[in-house]
Design a protein around this motif. Structure first.
Motif, mmCIF file in Angstrom:
data_model
loop_
_atom_site.group_PDB
_atom_site.id
_atom_site.type_symbol
_atom_site.label_atom_id
_atom_site.label_comp_id
_atom_site.label_asym_id
_atom_site.label_seq_id
_atom_site.Cartn_x
_atom_site.Cartn_y
_atom_site.Cartn_z
ATOM 1 N N MET A 4 0.820 -1.200 0.000
ATOM 2 C CA MET A 4 0.000 0.000 0.000
ATOM 3 C C MET A 4 0.856 1.253 0.000
ATOM 4 S SD MET A 4 -2.788 1.345 2.796
ATOM 5 C CE MET A 4 -1.693 0.953 4.111
ATOM 6 N N TYR A 5 0.388 2.260 -0.759
ATOM 7 C CA TYR A 5 0.948 3.600 -0.732
ATOM 8 C C TYR A 5 -0.182 4.542 -0.385
ATOM 9 C CZ TYR A 5 4.955 1.599 -3.001
ATOM 10 O OH TYR A 5 6.046 0.826 -3.281
ATOM 11 N N ILE A 6 0.013 5.425 0.572
ATOM 12 C CA ILE A 6 -1.043 6.340 1.000
ATOM 13 C C ILE A 6 -0.774 7.726 0.431
ATOM 14 C CG2 ILE A 6 -2.176 7.417 2.984
ATOM 15 C CD1 ILE A 6 -1.347 4.953 4.612
ATOM 16 N N TYR A 7 -1.754 8.297 -0.243
ATOM 17 C CA TYR A 7 -1.646 9.649 -0.775
ATOM 18 C C TYR A 7 -2.245 10.662 0.185
ATOM 19 C CZ TYR A 7 -0.352 7.536 -5.166
ATOM 20 O OH TYR A 7 0.294 6.831 -6.135
ATOM 21 N N SER A 8 -3.284 10.301 0.886
ATOM 22 C CA SER A 8 -3.920 11.158 1.883
ATOM 23 C C SER A 8 -4.594 10.219 2.876
ATOM 24 C CB SER A 8 -4.936 12.095 1.236
ATOM 25 O OG SER A 8 -6.032 11.353 0.741
ATOM 26 N N ASN A 9 -5.372 10.764 3.787
ATOM 27 C CA ASN A 9 -6.024 9.911 4.778
ATOM 28 C C ASN A 9 -7.004 8.928 4.155
ATOM 29 O OD1 ASN A 9 -4.627 11.018 6.858
ATOM 30 N ND2 ASN A 9 -6.189 12.500 7.384
ATOM 31 N N SER A 10 -7.594 9.289 3.008
ATOM 32 C CA SER A 10 -8.605 8.407 2.441
ATOM 33 C C SER A 10 -8.192 7.773 1.114
ATOM 34 C CB SER A 10 -9.913 9.169 2.246
ATOM 35 O OG SER A 10 -9.712 10.247 1.363
ATOM 36 N N ALA A 29 -11.489 5.581 0.966
ATOM 37 C CA ALA A 29 -12.321 5.187 2.109
ATOM 38 C C ALA A 29 -12.706 3.712 2.017
ATOM 39 C CB ALA A 29 -13.554 6.072 2.204
ATOM 40 N N ASN A 30 -11.750 2.844 1.756
ATOM 41 C CA ASN A 30 -11.930 1.393 1.693
ATOM 42 C C ASN A 30 -12.828 0.907 0.560
ATOM 43 O OD1 ASN A 30 -10.189 0.973 3.853
ATOM 44 N ND2 ASN A 30 -11.830 1.226 5.332
ATOM 45 N N LEU A 31 -13.097 1.741 -0.423
ATOM 46 C CA LEU A 31 -13.848 1.334 -1.604
ATOM 47 C C LEU A 31 -12.919 1.362 -2.810
ATOM 48 C CD1 LEU A 31 -17.108 3.409 -1.075
ATOM 49 C CD2 LEU A 31 -16.816 0.960 -0.701
#
Length: 134
Positions: A4-10, A29-31
């Motif tokens: 996983m790479y995160i760009y922002s909180n969602s 948001a998990n979708l």
């Protein structure tokens, strides 16, 4: 498996953890909102099973005082033959278990971090810049 790479909180991008594979998934948001690329390799039978077993061992090491040999035996007994063939050696599993048992607790939020004077210097005595980005 996907890394996983995160760009922002969602917004998150997931990529296959096999080097060179182009499979990607984007989620908000998990979708799942977008899929791109196809896996360029056959499925690795047993790999996910081994990763789950290793995570269960890490958790057990942090939360119990079980003997490493017994915990490893119990956690690995239900693995498939493919999973057992991908496991690290018994000594490597014991070392992983012991490291987890004596590891400092993992801070989940910025508020849980306790920064003091020694924490804000790198090993080469340079100032470490700590910023909270929202």
């Amino acid at each position: 498996m996907m890394a996983m790479y995160i760009y922002s909180n969602s917004k998150k991008e997931w990529r296959c953890d096999i080097r060179g594979c182009k499979a990607r998934v984007h989620s908000i948001a998990n979708l799942i909102v977008k899929r791109s690329g196809e896996h360029s390799h056959p499925k690795e039978i047993g790999k996910e099973e081994v990763l789950i077993t290793k995570e269960n061992l890490r958790k057990r090491a942090r939360e119990t005082h079980d003997n490493p040999h017994i915990a490893i035996g119990e956690e690995t007994s239900s693995l498939s033959d493919a999973g057992k063939s991908l496991l690290p050696s018994q000594n490597a599993l014991k070392l992983m278990y012991k490291r987890q048992r004596f590891a400092p607790p993992i801070q989940q939020t910025v508020e849980e971090l306790e920064l003091n004077g020694s924490d804000i210097q790198t090993i080469s005595n340079k100032t470490f810049l700590f910023m909270i980005l929202d």
